[in-house]
Structure formats: structure tokens, C-alpha cells
Design a protein around this motif. Structure first.
Motif, PDB file in Angstrom:
ATOM      1  N   GLN A 221      32.824  38.956  46.930  1.00 55.16           N
ATOM      2  CA  GLN A 221      34.811  40.512  46.923  1.00 55.16           C
ATOM      3  C   GLN A 221      35.331  40.118  48.066  1.00 55.16           C
ATOM      4  N   ARG A 256      49.463  47.728  49.575  1.00 56.00           N
ATOM      5  CA  ARG A 256      49.994  48.960  48.177  1.00 56.00           C
ATOM      6  C   ARG A 256      50.655  50.459  47.692  1.00 56.00           C
ATOM      7  N   ASP A 273      57.182  48.087  39.362  1.00 58.67           N
ATOM      8  CA  ASP A 273      55.056  48.113  39.662  1.00 58.67           C
ATOM      9  C   ASP A 273      54.503  47.490  39.752  1.00 58.67           C
ATOM     10  N   ALA A 277      53.060  45.394  42.680  1.00 58.94           N
ATOM     11  CA  ALA A 277      51.411  44.682  43.121  1.00 58.94           C
ATOM     12  C   ALA A 277      50.829  44.347  42.825  1.00 58.94           C
ATOM     13  N   SER A 281      49.407  42.514  46.444  1.00 56.74           N
ATOM     14  CA  SER A 281      47.911  42.002  46.692  1.00 56.74           C
ATOM     15  C   SER A 281      48.174  40.093  47.206  1.00 56.74           C
TER      16      SER A 281
ATOM     17  N   ASN B 169      46.042  45.101  38.471  1.00 58.81           N
ATOM     18  CA  ASN B 169      46.479  44.850  37.555  1.00 58.81           C
ATOM     19  C   ASN B 169      46.474  43.309  36.960  1.00 58.81           C
ATOM     20  N   TYR B 193      49.791  49.917  39.961  1.00 60.84           N
ATOM     21  CA  TYR B 193      48.052  48.886  39.549  1.00 60.84           C
ATOM     22  C   TYR B 193      47.285  48.574  41.157  1.00 60.84           C
ATOM     23  N   ARG B 195      44.148  46.259  42.054  1.00 60.67           N
ATOM     24  CA  ARG B 195      43.701  44.421  42.447  1.00 60.67           C
ATOM     25  C   ARG B 195      42.261  44.810  41.239  1.00 60.67           C
ATOM     26  N   LEU B 196      42.057  43.516  41.249  1.00 60.38           N
ATOM     27  CA  LEU B 196      40.777  43.596  40.427  1.00 60.38           C
ATOM     28  C   LEU B 196      39.924  42.983  41.102  1.00 60.38           C
ATOM     29  N   ASP B 197      40.072  42.771  42.511  1.00 61.35           N
ATOM     30  CA  ASP B 197      39.562  42.688  43.438  1.00 61.35           C
ATOM     31  C   ASP B 197      38.853  43.441  44.203  1.00 61.35           C
ATOM     32  N   GLN B 198      39.762  45.318  44.214  1.00 63.05           N
ATOM     33  CA  GLN B 198      39.990  45.957  45.715  1.00 63.05           C
ATOM     34  C   GLN B 198      37.978  46.990  45.809  1.00 63.05           C
TER      35      GLN B 198
END
Lengths: 304, 389
Positions: A221, A256, A273, A277, A281, B169, B193, B195-198
Motif C-alpha cells: 500500500q 485531502r 465531494d 476525492a 487521490s 471513494n 470520501y 481512499r481505498l489504500d489510505q
């Protein structure tokens, strides 16, 4: 205003974690010319060793030592057993081998500890929060992470500019063949550098343990962001790693934290939103693309 | 041909004949997530499913089955390849197992296009519940929104007025916030929202503290949720701002990992280990005996999915060639669910009850999810009306 200050601290703290990983990655690439995808696995090894020791002994000091030792030993073992055979090969072979190591370590950890995440407590002495400015309590542990990161950065700087090993490291990064021709045991140097990189990854891992979950795949990750840091900072450059890590940490956190609010002032809630987002990212990757466009060798290139 | 050779040939022929008479096991393809942070979710689904097969001695509904399991590693592309391989080389017609909605979104249409059947033990994305519903697509778990609708209802019931809500998100995250808002009567003062890898939520914690809401609702499955809750506690928010979450953000694994930080959190779920019905008691006991750990609700869904398939296989006697017959049998839902009442709605998604649970420290000092009361009865999903079957 206090919120901005707090968010900057958060960004710095994320940057510090990224720096610890990026420093090792960039050192290894700069000196040995190896792309080590398994760097994230060393982060995981450090976190697991510390977590397991902490739950067995209850001692934070022992856990720290165990985490550092495990990561460094694993790193040197990887260098000795696998990478040593690959220096002369091209990058694709190295990528393939180190990717294999990721699978190997993930499966190994799954077999040893299972898939369920481990739980690590923050040591009691560090679990509180202090008010850095009135009204903004900030966790002591996160301040400690920032402190450790600064100490490591200074230490690495001194090591590389002031010591004999550092001299060899610099020489090795500039001209490997010449260093070898002058009779330096370059193989030993490689193992030491790899061990040092692994040690730093392990340090990041064991410090991350109490704030994130210790689990299989945790290294991958953060590895992607680490590569972004290395590319932005300049491959092989420790100073670049510092600059890149802080930049990525702060930009990522600030986007963020504030972008969705900013956008909400301009358009409807739900769209703002979603867009916010999405943009935040993408932010660090856009930053990387921009840096590659303007300074293809990174912000602080290693040499030349 | 000499005598020996003749006898040998005869034996071989006899062997062939018997295997032709004995029923071929029905192959069930399980594409699930076994590695990475979400690995324990798929593991529990697989183990729950396998438990149902084992309890029947290798059969489901009296029909011998063979379970083929492969790890999609939470990668939609990898899931597609596995499904393809199962269909082409193993001739699998019946699929299950997918944990995450993004994987389901990629894999399920492939299976349905090839005339296969898919029974979901977990992911229930909104698009497949409405316009894109399909005759051969069944969901035993829930429609994604349901989980969070129940949390919204619970937050309303508990009297909270101003909510701060967060989710990653991606499709299920969006479904989560939509679901919460659908039944929450108060005001949503912040919507974030992640992140899925946060791995670091410090920025979000600061925003929550600045907003001072009555309640925080968040959806972060698996390892993400553990990280989120720990940091929520470390930021000093745990004692001050209550949290209502749906089951995925607080299963028994999350609870163990988070420890004290989880005490007092309100959770809504369709299943809990303490449910007092025969099927559930049998399941929880057998699961603990076999795997030596407490099942999460994923385990119960894997088990329920196996039971649902078992009931249908029994009715069609293991014959999957007529999918319409199998479908009619499935829709009867003729099995005892671990969650009590269970039936399929018109879009082949569940209609079921939802409960409020709370994390408490038991008299034995262990953390446990305790069922408090029912929040929603016979609850279906909002998309059923758009489904024309």
C-alpha cells in the motif's frame, strides 16, 4: 487557522514515514542499481516482528529492537541469497525476482500469523496528546514519529558526508567500477547498504504498527507512494528523498483535507465531494508527472 | 488376446461403468479475496461455505459437490481470469464467493453472459439490484445500501441530529453514504470520501474535530476500519463523539484488533453470533469447533449461501442444465438461515430484519458484540422497483 497547522503537522508526519522508506529505496537504487520491489516487505517484516515481540514481552524497547533487527537481517539475507546474483542482469530480471519476493513474504507471513491483522498498542508513556498551540491537541506518538524522522535524516546526512562508509557510498553511487578497481570490497558495501535500507524500512514499519493495522500486504500500500517520492526527489538522492517525502506528505494531506471544502464553495455538494476525492487521490501523481516534465531527473538529482 | 489381458480390459471397463453411474459432483467455483488486507473476509466466507459442505459429508442438499477456490487478490482483472478459467477448463456453471463490489462488477457480467449462475455471499452493488438485475443472479447477503440504511435508521432512533459521514471513494463506499442518508433524518454536516489504500486518517480526524458533529458514521471494511478506529481513539475523539457504523466496519476481527477503542460503538447488522435460533447455534458451535475461532458475519454469509444453494440443488437434484428450474428452486429460499427470517425479494436480493448491536466488555473481560434490538423489519432494498424480471 489552527486546523491548517494541524493538517500541516499531519502532512509532515506522513512525509516522515515516506522518507524512511524512500531513503532505503533510493540508496539501494542509487548505489547498487537495483529496483527493489520487496522494500515494502521489509516494512511489513519490521512491523510484524515488533508487534509479535510487543505482545509477547510487553516491552516497547524490546519490540523496537526486534523490529529493527528482523528487518535488517531479512534485508541482508535477501541481498546475500537473491540479489547478489542479479546485479549484472537487467532491471526487468530484478523486478521479477523482487516481485517474487513480495509473494514469498506475503505468503510466509500469512502462514505464520494468519490473515487477521495484529493489534499493537501505543506504549502508555506516549499515548497522550499535547496542545502544541492552545486548542489543538496533537498525539505525542505522532510528534515522536516526526522527531525520529528528523533525527534519521540528520544522522544519514552525517553518515554520508562525514564517515568513511559514507564516502564509499558516495563513490559507489558515482562510479561503481572505479571503487571496485581501487580495491574496496564492494560486495560487503552492498550488503551493508542493503541492510541499512532494510533497517530504515523496518523502523518505518514498527512505528506505523500502532497507528495503522499490522497486516499482510501493508507494505505494498505504501510502496507505491514511496516510489512516487523517489521519482519526485531524484533517484539515488537522499536529500531528494527528504524533499520528495515532505512534499508528497504535505500535498497529499492538504488536498485531502481542504480540496473538497474548496470545491463545495463552487458547485453542488455531491459533485464537489466526488470530484474533490478524485482530484486529491490523483494529486501526488499529477505532481509526479509535473516534476517529470520540468525536471526529469527529479527535484534534487543525485549527481550531475 | 490372452486371459490376463482380457480380465484387465474387463476391470477397466467395469471401472468406467461404475463411475458413469455414480453422480458426478456439481462443481462450484468460488472466486474470493484471500490475500491482502481484505484476506480474512474471503477466508471466513470460504470456511463458512466449506463448513456447510462438511456437515453434510461432502454434499449440499444431498448432491455431491466439489468446491474450487481461487484468490482474486482484490483485483477485478484477476477475478475475471479465474472465472474464465473455471468456465472454460472446469466447466463450472455455478459461482459464488466474491467479497468486494468492484471485483463483482467486473466478474459477474462475464459469468451471466456465459449462461452461468452467480450467488453472492457478500457484495451486493446497487446497479445489479436495479436495472441490471438478472434471472441467474442471486444475493444471499444484502444489497450494499441495506447495511448503511440500518445504520442511518439507528442513528435517527438514537436521537442524533448532526452527522459526519466518511467512506472510501469506490462503489460500495458511495452506496454506503447514499444508504445512510436515505434513512437518517438529521442533518449531514460533513461528507468525506477517503481512499481505498489510505493508511493515515489524521487529516480526516482533524476535520471531524473541527466540525463537532453529534455522531460519526463511517464505512471502512477490514484493515481500513481497524486503522480508522485506532486513529479515532488516538485523536481523542472516541470518548467525545459517538460512532454508529454498519457491520462491515465492526466485525469480530476488527473488534479484537481495535481492543478498547471499540467499546460503546453502535453497530447495525443482519446477523450476530448471539442470535438465539437453532440454525445459528449449530453454525456458531460447529464453526468454532472446526476452525477454533469465532465466525465473523462473513462466515455466516458463506454458510447461508451454501445452505441456499443446497436447498436449490436438492430441488433440481443437482441438475444445472435448466437454469429456470434452478431459479424457481432458489427463490423459495427453503432453508433455515442463521439470521432467522429470510426471503428473496422480486429482484432476488434478501428481505430481512436488521438489528442494533453494541460493543460491550463481558463479565469474562472479553469484548463482545451484543444484540440490543431490532431496527428494521422485513427490510428490502430501494432498487427492487427498477428491476424488471
Amino acid at each position: 487557522m489552527t486546523l491548517v497547522l494541524e493538517q500541516i503537522l499531519n502532512g509532515v508526519q506522513l512525509g516522515v514515514m515516506l522518507f524512511l522508506l524512500a531513503a532505503g529505496l533510493t540508496l539501494i537504487f542509487g548505489i547498487m542499481g537495483v529496483i527493489n520491489l520487496a522494500h515494502g516487505s521489509l516494512y511489513m517484516v519490521g512491523a510484524y516482528a515488533a508487534a509479535v515481540t510487543a505482545s509477547a514481552t510487553g516491552s516497547a524497547i524490546l519490540a523496537m529492537l526486534a523490529g529493527l533487527a528482523a528487518a535488517a537481517v531479512t534485508g541482508m539475507a535477501i541481498e546475500y541469497v537473491v540479489l547478489r546474483r542479479l546485479y549484472a542482469r537487467n532491471h526487468l530480471d530484478q523486478v521479477l525476482a523482487t516481485f517474487g519476493l513480495i509473494l514469498f513474504f506475503n505468503q510466509g507471513v500469512t502462514m505464520l500469523f494468519g490473515r487477521q491483522p495484529l493489534f499493537v498498542d501505543i506504549p502508555a508513556a506516549l499515548s497522550g496528546a499535547v496542545e502544541i498551540v492552545p486548542g489543538v491537541p496533537y498525539p505525542v506518538y505522532r510528534l515522536l514519529i516526526i522527531g525520529v524522522g528528523i533525527a534519521v535524516a540528520v544522522g544519514l546526512y552525517l553518515l554520508i558526508t562525514r564517515t568513511r562508509i559514507g564516502m564509499l557510498v558516495r563513490a559507489g553511487a558515482t562510479n561503481r567500477e572505479m571503487v571496485r578497481a581501487l580495491g574496496v570490497d564492494i560486495r560487503l558495501l552492498y550488503t551493508v547498504v542493503f541492510g541499512l535500507g532494510a533497517l530504515l524500512a523496518g523502523l518505518a514499519g514498527l512505528m506505523a504498527g500502532p497507528i495503522t493495522s499490522v497486516q499482510v500486504g501493508m507494505g505494498e500500500q505504501i510502496l507505491i507512494l514511496t516510489f512516487v517520492v523517489v521519482v519526485i526527489g531524484g533517484i539515488g538522492s537522499i536529500r531528494g528523498a527528504v524533499v520528495g517525502a515532505l512534499l508528497v506528505g504535505i500535498v497529499d494531506t492538504m488536498l485531502r483535507a481542504f480540496l473538497p471544502t474548496l470545491l463545495r464553495g463552487m458547485m453542488a455538494g455531491a459533485e464537489a465531494d466526488a470530484l474533490g476525492a478524485g482530484l486529491s487521490s490523483m494529486g501526488v501523481y499529477l505532481l509526479m508527472a509535473l516534476v517529470l516534465l520540468l525536471r526529469p531527473k527529479g527535484l534534487v538529482p543525485a549527481h550531475g | 488376446m490372452n486371459r490376463k489381458g482380457f480380465l484387465l480390459t474387463l476391470t477397466v471397463l467395469a471401472g468406467l461403468a461404475t463411475s458413469a453411474v455414480a453422480q458426478q459432483p456439481v462443481k462450484i467455483g468460488m472466486v474470493t479475496t484471500l490475500s491482502g488486507p481484505g484476506g480474512y473476509l474471503g477466508q471466513d466466507i470460504r470456511d463458512g461455505f466449506q463448513l456447510a459442505i462438511d456437515l453434510e459429508g461432502g454434499k449440499l442438499g444431498g448432491v455431491p459437490v466439489q468446491l474450487l477456490v481461487e484468490d482474486d487478490a482484490l483485483k477485478p482483472g484477476q477475478g475475471k481470469q479465474i472465472a474464465e478459467k473455471f468456465m472454460k477448463s472446469e466447466r463450472v456453471r455455478l459461482f459464488t464467493g466474491i467479497v468486494f463490489s468492484n471485483v463483482a462488477g467486473a466478474v459477474v457480467p462475464d459469468i451471466l453472459d456465459e449462461g452461468g449462475i452467480y450467488v453472492s455471499p457478500n457484495a451486493g452493488p446497487s446497479n445489479f439490484a436495479g436495472k441490471e438485475c438478472h434471472r441467474n443472479y442471486f444475493v444471499v447477503s444484502w444489497q450494499n445500501d441495506n447495511l448503511h440504511e440500518s445504520a442511518g435508521q439507528a442513528a435517527t432512533d438514537l436521537g442524533y441530529k448532526r452527522a459526519f459521514i466518511l467512506a472510501p471513494n469506490y462503489q460500495a463506499g458511495k452506496d454506503a453514504l447514499t444508504g445512510f442518508k436515505r434513512l437518517f433524518k438529521g442533518e449531514v454536516i460533513g461528507e468525506v470520501y477517503t481512499r481505498l489504500d489510505q493508511t493515515d486518517f489524521a487529516a480526516e480526524m482533524a476535520q471531524i474535530r473541527a466540525a463537532q458533529p453529534d455522531v460519526v458514521f463511517q464505512f471502512h471494511p477490514g484493515g481500513l476500519g481497524i486503522t480508522f478506529l485506532k486513529q479515532y481513539q488516538q485523536a481523542g475523539l472516541l470518548g467525545t463523539i459517538p460512532m454508529v457504523v454498519a457491520a462491515p466496519s465492526m466485525d469480530s476481527v476488527t473488534m479484537e484488533a481495535v481492543g478498547d477503542a471499540s467499546v460503546g460503538i453502535s453497530v447495525t447488522s443482519h446477523w450476530n453470533a448471539d442470535f438465539d435460533n437453532e440454525a445459528n447455534k449449530k453454525f456458531v458451535e460447529a464453526f468454532q469447533k472446526k476452525y477454533n475461532r469465532l465466525p465473523t458475519y462473513y462466515g455466516s454469509q458463506g454458510y447461508d449461501t451454501a445452505l441456499a444453494i443446497a436447498a436449490a440443488l436438492k430441488a433440481v437434484n443437482g441438475d444445472l442444465s435448466d437454469t429456470e428450474k434452478f431459479r424457481q428452486a432458489m427463490l423459495k429460499a427453503d432453508f433455515q438461515s442463521t439470521r432467522g427470517a429470510f426471503k428473496f425479494g422480486p429482484n432476488q436480493h434478501p428481505v430481512q430484519d436488521w438489528y442494533l448491536l453494541r460493543v460491550e466488555r463481558g463479565s469474562d473481560g472479553k469484548l463482545a458484540l451484543r444484540t440490543q434490538r431490532k431496527v428494521l423489519s422485513d427490510h428490502a432494498d430501494a432498487y427492487a422497483g427498477q428491476c424488471k424480471l
